[in-house]
Design an enzyme around this catalytic site. Structure first.
Site, PDB file in Angstrom:
ATOM      1  N   THR A   1       9.384   3.869  -0.527  1.00 46.60           N
ATOM      2  CA  THR A   1       8.018   3.449  -0.861  1.00 46.60           C
ATOM      3  C   THR A   1       8.007   2.368  -1.939  1.00 46.60           C
ATOM      4  O   THR A   1       7.077   1.560  -1.977  1.00 46.60           O
ATOM      5  CB  THR A   1       7.152   4.637  -1.301  1.00 46.60           C
ATOM      6  N   ASP A   2       9.017   2.335  -2.807  1.00 47.10           N
ATOM      7  CA  ASP A   2       9.099   1.227  -3.766  1.00 47.10           C
ATOM      8  C   ASP A   2       9.179  -0.108  -3.034  1.00 47.10           C
ATOM      9  O   ASP A   2       8.485  -1.077  -3.371  1.00 47.10           O
ATOM     10  CB  ASP A   2      10.326   1.380  -4.668  1.00 47.10           C
TER      11      ASP A   2
END
Length: 607
Positions: free
Chosen positions: A455-456
């Site tokens: 998700t980063d």
């Protein structure tokens, strides 16, 4: 806007994501028209410049290193059970088209863009690639990180996840950036400080290494306590804790980003429009070609991955990106392994960005940021919730005096928790809250976040696309905007089924005599076809069938499968090979004096 795709070899998930984001980016903007003003076009395929036959998502994951990085924590290469690389490629395609809209409105003659799922995968593993290739140049590997070798993930201890189990069968993910809070949390669970301290380094390094070999004593201490007891310990020590559920559906389905138009330019701003919307500035294109954002300036105050990656993407699109760092520089600059005198992982996201040091705790430092933002097209940060307002550097503070500014905040959870204080906004908690922690693993594995920072990476890409949408809107309206995006809004983009998939042995990488092989879609769907290739083999379970692959080399099996009309992809288990393999020569830049590590080339080709 309906971008044109090649009918052949179109990755459907990537195309669907691109279409969704493009509709969200410009629902009300008028189309350009007239001679030479046709709608920008894009092409997205599987392999792009990678010289390999990659027929589907899993082949891309195998060839480009995603299986290797995701599987590190569980002992061997493993597919992500979602079409992650395709989603990344879809965002890249949308970025390319939106950047073209901005470029054409500014008079640049660019008309189409190409990208691929393989280029999306390579961008996603860029930090890991930098670390592995820099390590060859900077001495022995850092502690608690996987050594580069042809054994790859198989050399790692199994059970290298940070997910904890409780006595009442709950699974939880904890997060803190404070070593004192970590020590106190474990003290409340009866763990001695020295033993808790042994777990701190692998816990913090899991963002970089994608593995977390905590001491077994910590897992046992958690299993002696109930979920309520762990929650109480976390609450009293300020540690964030979320329960890992088995439902892969997103907990929330927010828009990928929220764009709030800024104030209309007032008369004084109109008289000075040439300063409110800076014109093209001299810039050196990264590839020697004209790029869509050439002449635009971005100022970022970001740390870790999500924010720096958003700035990195805008820089690859041609913008000048200026970093604001604290006095003495960002501490992430010196995390091993080093490439020259800088952290390889930091360099992977921040190389080429000039730096201005400013102490935001002082009035002169904040005034410097305001001055930098006043001369920029974009101001980008990923500060903790409420910090911008406390510093007097929120959108409401900057936009009134600079109404053409695009102000972007990349957060962890956005408003997903309403009026409640959100957990610490980091990747793994975002995976848990969004359901992605369950979705990335098959049904026979306990749900747990991937320690690859999914998700980063996706959050940084979505933030950059929000910025591009705001720049496109500014070209049409003359008004800047506030752009809000988050890790959970990015995670919600990833399509997943209602139930976690059930895999057979043929859905996993097969061990060969010298590595691993991943079967193509036809072979996975038809075990009988694979069985016919096994000398003298009668009917057998897929587990026994898979075990027989260890009798031949990867190359031998690839040839035999090809002769039978079946595809298979060798699984990359050594990221350093990406910088040497002829098939990746046009997609991956080898280590050079300017960076000291390998890096993916920019994932678009513009024409």
């Amino acid at each position: 806007m309906t971008p044109h795709l090649r009918a052949a070899a179109r990755p459907d998930v990537a195309a669907a994501i691109a279409g969704r984001l493009l509709r969200h980016a410009a629902p009300d903007l008028p189309e350009t028209s007239g001679p030479g003003r046709e709608t920008p076009r894009y092409t997205v395929d599987w392999a792009g410049p990678v010289g390999a036959d990659l027929p589907d998502e899993r082949a891309v994951q195998a060839a480009c290193g995603l299986m290797q990085v995701h599987g590190r924590a569980t002992g061997g290469p493993l597919p992500l059970a979602v079409d992650y690389a395709s989603v990344v490629a879809g965002v890249l395609a949308a970025q390319g088209v939106t950047a073209l809209r901005v470029a054409r409105a500014r008079g640049l003659d660019l008309r189409e863009v190409r990208t691929s799922v393989a280029q999306g995968a390579l961008l996603a593993i860029g930090q890991y690639l930098a670390a592995e290739t820099a390590r060859d140049n900077s001495g022995p590997p850092e502690p608690d990180s996987p050594p580069p070798s042809t054994a790859g993930a198989d050399a790692l201890p199994a059970g290298g996840l940070a997910t904890l189990e409780t006595s009442d069968d709950a699974r939880v993910e904890v997060e803190t950036l404070d070593p004192l809070a970590w020590r106190e949390f474990w003290a409340r669970l009866g763990v001695a400080p020295a033993l808790a301290g042994r777990g701190w380094l692998p816990f913090q390094q899991r963002f970089a290494t994608a593995v977390c070999p905590l001491p077994d004593e910590l897992h046992r201490a958690a299993r002696r306590r109930t979920l309520a007891e762990l929650r109480a310990a976390a609450h009293r020590t300020g540690i964030s804790l979320l329960t890992v559920g088995s439902d892969p559906a997103p907990a929330v389905r927010p828009a990928a980003w929220c764009l709030t138009p800024g104030p209309a330019p007032f008369p004084r701003a109109r008289r000075h429009q040439h300063t409110a919307v800076p014109g093209p500035r001299p810039a050196v294109p990264l590839s020697g070609a004209v790029l869509p954002l050439t002449g635009l300036r971005v100022v970022e105050s970001t740390r870790r991955v999500q924010g720096p990656l958003a700035g990195h993407v805008l820089r690859m699109l041609g913008a000048e990106v200026v970093r604001i760092e604290p006095p003495g520089g960002d501490p992430m600059r010196w995390l091993p392994p080093l490439a020259g005198d800088c952290s390889a992982r930091f360099s992977a996201l921040n190389a080429g960005k000039p730096v201005v040091e400013a102490d935001l705790t002082t009035a002169p430092g904040r005034a410097m940021v305001r001055a930098l933002a006043a001369a920029a097209d974009v101001f980008l940060h990923n500060w903790a919730p409420g910090k911008a307002a406390r510093l007097g550097l929120d959108a409401s503070d900057l936009l009134p005096d600079h109404p053409a500014l695009v102000y972007a905040w990349a957060s962890g959870f956005g408003d997903a928790f309403g009026d409640r204080p959100p957990p610490l906004g980091t990747d793994y908690l975002a995976q848990v809250h969004s359901g992605l922690a369950a979705a990335v693993r098959p049904a026979d594995q306990p749900p747990a976040p991937s320690l690859m920072t999914l998700t980063d990476v996706l959050g940084g890409l979505v933030c950059a696309q929000g910025v591009l949408a705001a720049l496109a809107a500014r070209e049409a309206t003359g008004r800047g905007s506030r752009v809000d995006s988050s890790l959970v809004s990015a995670a919600a983009l990833v399509p997943r089924s209602a139930h976690r998939p059930r895999w057979t042995a043929l859905d996993r990488p097969l061990r060969t005599a010298d590595g691993h092989l991943y079967l193509g879609p036809e072979a996975r769907a038809c075990p009988e076809a694979v069985l016919r290739l096994l000398d003298g083999a009668g009917p057998m379970a897929t587990e026994h069938l898979a075990a027989r692959f260890s009798r031949r080399t990867t190359e031998e099996w690839t040839v035999r499968l090809a002769e039978a009309g079946l595809t298979a992809t060798p699984v990359l288990t050594d990221l350093t090979a990406l910088a040497r393999a002829p098939a990746f020569r046009a997609a991956v830049a080898p280590p050079d004096p300017s960076t000291g590590h390998a890096r993916p080339y920019a994932p678009w080709e513009f024409a």
